[in-house]
Design a protein around this motif. Structure first.
Motif, PDB file in Angstrom:
ATOM      1  N   ALA A 214       0.676  -1.209   0.022  1.00  0.00           N
ATOM      2  CA  ALA A 214      -0.139   0.024  -0.128  1.00  0.00           C
ATOM      3  C   ALA A 214       0.891   1.189   0.043  1.00  0.00           C
ATOM      4  CB  ALA A 214      -1.173  -0.226   1.127  1.00  0.00           C
ATOM      5  N   PHE A 215       2.213   1.075   0.614  1.00  0.00           N
ATOM      6  CA  PHE A 215       2.901   2.531   0.864  1.00  0.00           C
ATOM      7  C   PHE A 215       3.312   2.682  -0.673  1.00  0.00           C
ATOM      8  CE2 PHE A 215       7.084   3.903   1.480  1.00  0.00           C
ATOM      9  CZ  PHE A 215       6.986   5.184   1.933  1.00  0.00           C
ATOM     10  N   LYS A 216       3.757   1.599  -1.192  1.00  0.00           N
ATOM     11  CA  LYS A 216       4.449   1.679  -2.476  1.00  0.00           C
ATOM     12  C   LYS A 216       3.616   2.292  -3.456  1.00  0.00           C
ATOM     13  CE  LYS A 216       7.861  -2.138  -2.034  1.00  0.00           C
ATOM     14  NZ  LYS A 216       8.407  -3.411  -2.394  1.00  0.00           N
ATOM     15  N   LYS A 217       2.414   1.698  -3.692  1.00  0.00           N
ATOM     16  CA  LYS A 217       1.236   2.073  -4.620  1.00  0.00           C
ATOM     17  C   LYS A 217       0.823   3.386  -4.400  1.00  0.00           C
ATOM     18  CE  LYS A 217      -0.963  -2.220  -5.169  1.00  0.00           C
ATOM     19  NZ  LYS A 217      -2.250  -3.180  -4.799  1.00  0.00           N
ATOM     20  N   MET A 218       0.724   4.188  -3.036  1.00  0.00           N
ATOM     21  CA  MET A 218       0.513   5.614  -2.905  1.00  0.00           C
ATOM     22  C   MET A 218       1.569   6.511  -3.400  1.00  0.00           C
ATOM     23  SD  MET A 218       0.726   6.511   1.237  1.00  0.00           S
ATOM     24  CE  MET A 218      -0.779   5.784   1.731  1.00  0.00           C
ATOM     25  N   LEU A 219       2.631   6.019  -3.636  1.00  0.00           N
ATOM     26  CA  LEU A 219       3.887   6.642  -4.036  1.00  0.00           C
ATOM     27  C   LEU A 219       4.127   6.578  -5.482  1.00  0.00           C
ATOM     28  CD1 LEU A 219       6.300   6.294  -0.818  1.00  0.00           C
ATOM     29  CD2 LEU A 219       5.109   8.273  -1.500  1.00  0.00           C
ATOM     30  N   GLY A 220       3.276   5.875  -6.152  1.00  0.00           N
ATOM     31  CA  GLY A 220       3.280   5.857  -7.711  1.00  0.00           C
ATOM     32  C   GLY A 220       3.877   4.584  -8.288  1.00  0.00           C
ATOM     33  N   PHE A 221       4.418   3.737  -7.183  1.00  0.00           N
ATOM     34  CA  PHE A 221       5.225   2.458  -7.605  1.00  0.00           C
ATOM     35  C   PHE A 221       4.051   1.539  -8.253  1.00  0.00           C
ATOM     36  CE2 PHE A 221       8.293   4.203  -4.690  1.00  0.00           C
ATOM     37  CZ  PHE A 221       9.350   4.143  -5.363  1.00  0.00           C
ATOM     38  N   GLU A 222       4.494   1.088  -9.502  1.00  0.00           N
ATOM     39  CA  GLU A 222       3.356  -0.269  -9.859  1.00  0.00           C
ATOM     40  C   GLU A 222       4.198  -1.468 -10.320  1.00  0.00           C
ATOM     41  OE1 GLU A 222       2.037   1.805 -13.571  1.00  0.00           O
ATOM     42  OE2 GLU A 222       0.543   3.257 -12.361  1.00  0.00           O
ATOM     43  N   PRO A 223       3.460  -2.466 -10.379  1.00  0.00           N
ATOM     44  CA  PRO A 223       4.401  -3.760 -10.514  1.00  0.00           C
ATOM     45  C   PRO A 223       4.550  -3.855 -12.228  1.00  0.00           C
ATOM     46  CG  PRO A 223       1.968  -4.145 -10.268  1.00  0.00           C
ATOM     47  CD  PRO A 223       2.261  -2.734  -9.997  1.00  0.00           C
ATOM     48  N   TYR A 224       5.812  -4.465 -12.362  1.00  0.00           N
ATOM     49  CA  TYR A 224       6.260  -4.661 -13.598  1.00  0.00           C
ATOM     50  C   TYR A 224       7.003  -5.919 -13.901  1.00  0.00           C
ATOM     51  CZ  TYR A 224       5.862   0.324 -15.253  1.00  0.00           C
ATOM     52  OH  TYR A 224       5.480   1.577 -15.533  1.00  0.00           O
ATOM     53  N   ARG A 225       6.977  -6.623 -15.011  1.00  0.00           N
ATOM     54  CA  ARG A 225       7.797  -7.681 -15.266  1.00  0.00           C
ATOM     55  C   ARG A 225       9.069  -7.206 -15.827  1.00  0.00           C
ATOM     56  NH1 ARG A 225       7.427 -11.390 -19.969  1.00  0.00           N
ATOM     57  NH2 ARG A 225       5.725 -10.181 -20.508  1.00  0.00           N
ATOM     58  N   ALA A 226      10.283  -7.261 -15.124  1.00  0.00           N
ATOM     59  CA  ALA A 226      11.627  -6.769 -15.379  1.00  0.00           C
ATOM     60  C   ALA A 226      12.249  -7.692 -16.191  1.00  0.00           C
ATOM     61  CB  ALA A 226      12.232  -6.403 -14.038  1.00  0.00           C
ATOM     62  N   LYS A 227      13.086  -7.145 -17.612  1.00  0.00           N
ATOM     63  CA  LYS A 227      14.032  -7.941 -18.106  1.00  0.00           C
ATOM     64  C   LYS A 227      15.163  -7.187 -18.105  1.00  0.00           C
ATOM     65  CE  LYS A 227      10.796 -10.140 -21.387  1.00  0.00           C
ATOM     66  NZ  LYS A 227      10.371 -10.299 -22.687  1.00  0.00           N
ATOM     67  N   TYR A 228      16.454  -7.778 -17.672  1.00  0.00           N
ATOM     68  CA  TYR A 228      17.633  -7.329 -17.223  1.00  0.00           C
ATOM     69  C   TYR A 228      18.745  -7.522 -18.531  1.00  0.00           C
ATOM     70  CZ  TYR A 228      15.663  -6.830 -12.530  1.00  0.00           C
ATOM     71  OH  TYR A 228      14.854  -6.561 -11.586  1.00  0.00           O
ATOM     72  N   SER A 229      19.376  -6.546 -18.509  1.00  0.00           N
ATOM     73  CA  SER A 229      20.725  -6.666 -19.480  1.00  0.00           C
ATOM     74  C   SER A 229      21.943  -6.141 -18.737  1.00  0.00           C
ATOM     75  CB  SER A 229      20.469  -6.166 -21.012  1.00  0.00           C
ATOM     76  OG  SER A 229      20.288  -4.601 -20.777  1.00  0.00           O
ATOM     77  N   LEU A 230      23.101  -6.815 -19.241  1.00  0.00           N
ATOM     78  CA  LEU A 230      24.149  -6.240 -18.799  1.00  0.00           C
ATOM     79  C   LEU A 230      25.226  -5.635 -19.903  1.00  0.00           C
ATOM     80  CD1 LEU A 230      26.032  -6.190 -16.010  1.00  0.00           C
ATOM     81  CD2 LEU A 230      27.140  -8.358 -16.759  1.00  0.00           C
ATOM     82  N   GLN A 231      25.434  -4.280 -19.647  1.00  0.00           N
ATOM     83  CA  GLN A 231      26.362  -3.775 -20.993  1.00  0.00           C
ATOM     84  C   GLN A 231      27.623  -3.247 -20.402  1.00  0.00           C
ATOM     85  OE1 GLN A 231      23.578  -0.809 -22.608  1.00  0.00           O
ATOM     86  NE2 GLN A 231      21.789  -2.224 -22.537  1.00  0.00           N
TER      87      GLN A 231
END
Length: 231
Positions: A214-231
């Motif tokens: 709830a704290f995260k949501k009220m600050l604008g954070f949303e759930p994502y599927r993260a795809k990572y790369s190393l450059q």
């Protein structure tokens, strides 16, 4: 098993609906630290062995959505909102500043040991040990919230890894003045104004308690599927 099947199906459907965020780890930021954090984020999840540790339900603010700090604050307005609590803290004289943690050794220890548990989980033993010197990695910044008397009330460790930034630690003394909301919104505002980063990450949603979600949501954070790369 049958009783859990509807929950698993719902989770699978929710995961399928998540937007995808491409998060880039860039070695030129700080090679050893970036490699270490990339390995941590992409190792196998402790419970869901088929997925990466920080891939499902990554809690992100898409910084590119906002043309200004004010537009971000407008997006989290409302009754009992993140913007409301941040504004309350600011009106009571709290300020967010970048800090050298070595100038606040006693205050940091007080914050770390102020509660035995948070969000329903016991604090790790490492928080109880008083650290007398903090080393600083070049791709990290540290922020604090000071009250009108200059006392440190909350702090955060923020890592800069490439096209995204992530909270490594976010902790404060418990009060009802909105200091945590102020710190997060101020950092988001600074990142938006820098026009340098695409996302701010605050761990994940799926492993967080309902209160922390709830704290995260009220600050604008949303759930994502993260795809990572190393450059």
């Amino acid at each position: 098993m049958s009783s859990k099947l509807p929950q698993l199906l719902k989770l699978a459907l929710d995961i399928g609906k998540l937007p995808v965020a491409h998060l880039e780890f860039r070695l030129d930021v700080n090679p050893d630290e970036v490699r270490r954090m990339h390995a941590h984020f992409t190792k196998r999840h402790p419970k869901l062995k088929m997925v990466q540790n920080k891939s499902l339900g990554a809690a992100l603010v898409d910084l590119t959505r906002f043309a200004s700090r004010d537009q971000y604050l407008e997006s989290i307005k409302g009754r009992n909102s993140g913007e409301h609590h941040a504004r309350k803290a600011r009106s009571r004289g709290y300020v967010v500043v970048e800090i050298d943690k070595n100038a606040f050794i006693d205050e940091l220890h007080e914050i770390n040991t102020s509660l035995d548990s948070r969000q329903g989980r016991p604090m790790d033993d490492s928080y109880r040990e008083k650290i007398t010197h903090y080393a600083r990695a070049k791709n990290y910044k540290h922020f604090g919230v000071l009250n009108p008397a200059g006392k440190l009330m909350a702090y955060s460790d923020v890592g800069f890894f490439g096209n995204f930034v992530a909270f490594d630690r976010l902790l404060g003394l418990r009060n009802n003045d909105g200091v945590m909301h102020l710190m997060v919104t101020d950092i988001v505002g600074q990142l938006i104004e820098s026009r340098t980063y695409a996302y701010l990450m605050y761990d994940t949603f799926f492993g967080a308690s309902p209160g922390l979600q709830a704290f995260k949501k009220m600050l604008g954070f949303e759930p994502y599927r993260a795809k990572y790369s190393l450059q």
